[in-house]
Design a protein around this motif. Structure first.
Motif, mmCIF file in Angstrom:
data_model
loop_
_atom_site.group_PDB
_atom_site.id
_atom_site.type_symbol
_atom_site.label_atom_id
_atom_site.label_comp_id
_atom_site.label_asym_id
_atom_site.label_seq_id
_atom_site.Cartn_x
_atom_site.Cartn_y
_atom_site.Cartn_z
ATOM 1 N N ASP A 100 -19.505 -24.295 -20.556
ATOM 2 C CA ASP A 100 -18.379 -24.967 -21.204
ATOM 3 C C ASP A 100 -17.045 -24.636 -20.567
ATOM 4 O OD1 ASP A 100 -20.123 -26.148 -22.930
ATOM 5 O OD2 ASP A 100 -19.720 -24.797 -24.609
ATOM 6 N N ASP A 101 -16.906 -23.396 -20.058
ATOM 7 C CA ASP A 101 -15.628 -22.987 -19.496
ATOM 8 C C ASP A 101 -15.650 -23.036 -17.969
ATOM 9 O OD1 ASP A 101 -17.366 -20.923 -19.067
ATOM 10 O OD2 ASP A 101 -15.975 -19.328 -19.645
ATOM 11 N N GLY A 102 -16.636 -23.722 -17.388
ATOM 12 C CA GLY A 102 -16.807 -23.693 -15.939
ATOM 13 C C GLY A 102 -15.599 -24.151 -15.161
ATOM 14 N N LEU A 103 -14.915 -25.202 -15.647
ATOM 15 C CA LEU A 103 -13.797 -25.747 -14.901
ATOM 16 C C LEU A 103 -12.447 -25.184 -15.326
ATOM 17 C CD1 LEU A 103 -14.810 -29.467 -14.354
ATOM 18 C CD2 LEU A 103 -14.951 -27.545 -12.803
ATOM 19 N N THR A 104 -12.467 -24.168 -16.179
ATOM 20 C CA THR A 104 -11.201 -23.514 -16.478
ATOM 21 C C THR A 104 -10.776 -22.637 -15.313
ATOM 22 O OG1 THR A 104 -12.285 -21.627 -17.549
ATOM 23 C CG2 THR A 104 -11.691 -23.503 -18.950
ATOM 24 N N SER A 105 -11.689 -22.385 -14.391
ATOM 25 C CA SER A 105 -11.383 -21.575 -13.222
ATOM 26 C C SER A 105 -11.560 -22.415 -11.964
ATOM 27 C CB SER A 105 -12.303 -20.348 -13.162
ATOM 28 O OG SER A 105 -12.145 -19.677 -11.933
ATOM 29 N N PRO A 106 -10.472 -22.860 -11.345
ATOM 30 C CA PRO A 106 -10.576 -23.634 -10.102
ATOM 31 C C PRO A 106 -11.311 -22.865 -9.011
ATOM 32 C CG PRO A 106 -8.357 -23.784 -11.000
ATOM 33 C CD PRO A 106 -9.083 -22.737 -11.807
ATOM 34 N N SER A 107 -11.241 -21.526 -9.055
ATOM 35 C CA SER A 107 -11.910 -20.736 -8.027
ATOM 36 C C SER A 107 -13.425 -20.882 -8.109
ATOM 37 C CB SER A 107 -11.516 -19.258 -8.141
ATOM 38 O OG SER A 107 -11.961 -18.707 -9.362
ATOM 39 N N HIS A 108 -13.979 -20.998 -9.340
ATOM 40 C CA HIS A 108 -15.413 -21.223 -9.493
ATOM 41 C C HIS A 108 -15.814 -22.562 -8.889
ATOM 42 C CE1 HIS A 108 -16.151 -18.291 -13.112
ATOM 43 N NE2 HIS A 108 -15.896 -17.670 -11.971
ATOM 44 N N THR A 109 -15.006 -23.582 -9.155
ATOM 45 C CA THR A 109 -15.279 -24.910 -8.611
ATOM 46 C C THR A 109 -15.234 -24.884 -7.095
ATOM 47 O OG1 THR A 109 -14.202 -25.841 -10.568
ATOM 48 C CG2 THR A 109 -14.623 -27.340 -8.743
ATOM 49 N N ASP A 206 -9.118 -33.853 -8.617
ATOM 50 C CA ASP A 206 -8.827 -33.098 -7.400
ATOM 51 C C ASP A 206 -9.657 -33.644 -6.251
ATOM 52 O OD1 ASP A 206 -7.721 -31.195 -5.719
ATOM 53 O OD2 ASP A 206 -8.383 -29.466 -6.892
ATOM 54 N N HIS A 207 -9.227 -33.318 -5.060
ATOM 55 C CA HIS A 207 -10.012 -33.528 -3.846
ATOM 56 C C HIS A 207 -9.909 -32.222 -3.070
ATOM 57 C CE1 HIS A 207 -10.966 -36.191 -0.070
ATOM 58 N NE2 HIS A 207 -11.733 -35.115 -0.153
ATOM 59 N N MET A 208 -11.034 -31.569 -2.870
ATOM 60 C CA MET A 208 -11.056 -30.287 -2.174
ATOM 61 C C MET A 208 -11.635 -30.474 -0.777
ATOM 62 S SD MET A 208 -12.121 -27.493 -5.074
ATOM 63 C CE MET A 208 -11.061 -27.209 -6.511
ATOM 64 N N GLY A 213 -14.327 -20.676 5.190
ATOM 65 C CA GLY A 213 -13.676 -19.612 4.437
ATOM 66 C C GLY A 213 -12.375 -20.028 3.790
ATOM 67 N N ASP A 214 -12.062 -21.318 3.816
ATOM 68 C CA ASP A 214 -10.807 -21.796 3.244
ATOM 69 C C ASP A 214 -11.062 -23.121 2.544
ATOM 70 O OD1 ASP A 214 -8.107 -21.886 2.647
ATOM 71 O OD2 ASP A 214 -7.565 -22.853 4.531
ATOM 72 N N VAL A 215 -10.366 -23.343 1.440
ATOM 73 C CA VAL A 215 -10.472 -24.588 0.692
ATOM 74 C C VAL A 215 -9.054 -25.072 0.379
ATOM 75 C CG1 VAL A 215 -11.283 -25.707 -1.418
ATOM 76 C CG2 VAL A 215 -12.668 -23.916 -0.350
ATOM 77 N N VAL A 216 -8.771 -26.324 0.700
ATOM 78 C CA VAL A 216 -7.478 -26.916 0.381
ATOM 79 C C VAL A 216 -7.660 -27.869 -0.788
ATOM 80 C CG1 VAL A 216 -5.641 -28.450 1.157
ATOM 81 C CG2 VAL A 216 -6.534 -26.693 2.704
ATOM 82 N N SER A 217 -6.863 -27.670 -1.833
ATOM 83 C CA SER A 217 -6.921 -28.487 -3.041
ATOM 84 C C SER A 217 -5.752 -29.465 -3.045
ATOM 85 C CB SER A 217 -6.863 -27.591 -4.278
ATOM 86 O OG SER A 217 -6.493 -28.324 -5.422
ATOM 87 N N PHE A 218 -6.060 -30.750 -3.147
ATOM 88 C CA PHE A 218 -5.010 -31.762 -3.255
ATOM 89 C C PHE A 218 -4.179 -31.539 -4.522
ATOM 90 C CE2 PHE A 218 -5.840 -35.589 -0.374
ATOM 91 C CZ PHE A 218 -6.519 -34.830 0.581
ATOM 92 N N ALA A 219 -4.859 -31.166 -5.620
ATOM 93 C CA ALA A 219 -4.140 -30.959 -6.886
ATOM 94 C C ALA A 219 -3.145 -29.814 -6.762
ATOM 95 C CB ALA A 219 -5.127 -30.688 -8.004
ATOM 96 N N GLU A 220 -3.557 -28.726 -6.129
ATOM 97 C CA GLU A 220 -2.659 -27.580 -5.969
ATOM 98 C C GLU A 220 -1.453 -27.918 -5.104
ATOM 99 O OE1 GLU A 220 -4.882 -24.233 -4.583
ATOM 100 O OE2 GLU A 220 -5.838 -23.862 -6.537
#
Length: 224
Positions: A100-109, A206-208, A213-220
């Motif tokens: 239920d709380d999976g997407l409360t953490s962008p790092s998990h995603t 979002d679009h990641m 070793g790096d992830v760029v988030s459009f939302a961020e």
């Protein structure tokens, strides 16, 4: 020297049980997976040899079946076991994300999407479909190849989202070059998909872009 002749606190399995898996080196973890060595090398020594031969733990795990089975002490059974371990890891991350709380953490995603896409040799475009509480319904790779407006079709993303009853989606794709910085084409196709989804009241969250070793988030970055 046989592992049985090593002090107990130097044996990988005993060390893991006493101190936890994160206390082990790459070679020690790999030795537990290998279980046994070969003539002239115990399991830790064989693990060290393989890590050096492949360049890294990641290099070993990315090897195809032919490359893997050519090495001393390895074969089809070990290759199958390793692929099973990798898939279990991905599914564990997927189940964590599905709580239920999976997407409360962008790092998990980001971790989950990186595990799914980072090591693919070709660009792959993944869509993560979400319900009205932003819990994952399913993720699917819809397109493969160079990501541009010519071969990523917004209508296919919309159609699949409607089929699954999704209320929101997250896009992700990898850059095999290892550089996560989005291209102009990435931004263009993201805008097209966002506009197409908006017509049917589905949000693009979002679009990641997954690199090495790096992830760029459009939302961020404020692009969505």
């Amino acid at each position: 020297m046989s592992l049985k002749n090593l002090p107990e606190d130097c044996r990988p399995r005993e060390k893991l049980l006493a101190k936890g898996a994160d206390s082990l080196t790459d070679a020690e973890l790999l030795a537990i997976f290998l279980r046994t060595g070969v003539a002239g090398m115990n399991a830790i020594e064989l693990a060290g040899y393989l890590l050096k031969d492949f360049g890294s733990l990641r290099g070993l795990m990315q090897a195809n079946q032919t490359q893997f089975c050519q090495r001393k002490g390895l074969g089809s059974a070990k290759y199958a076991q390793l692929q099973a371990v990798l898939e279990l890891s991905k599914r564990h991350l997927g189940e964590t994300l599905s709580r239920d709380d999976g997407l409360t953490s962008p790092s998990h995603t980001a971790r989950y999407l990186s595990a799914k896409l980072r090591d693919r040799p070709r660009e792959a475009f993944l869509v993560l479909y979400l319900d009205n509480q932003h819990r994952p319904i399913r993720d699917e790779i819809l397109f493969e190849g160079t990501i541009n407006a010519a071969n990523v079709y917004p209508r296919e993303v919309v159609k699949r989202a409607l089929d699954l009853g999704a209320n929101a989606v997250i896009l992700a794709h990898n850059h095999p070059s290892g550089i996560a910085e989005p291209s102009t084409a990435d931004r263009h196709i993201t805008a097209r998909i966002a506009d197409a989804l908006a017509l049917v009241d589905i949000r693009l969250l979002d679009h990641m872009v997954i690199g090495d070793g790096d992830v760029v988030s459009f939302a961020e970055r404020g692009w969505i």
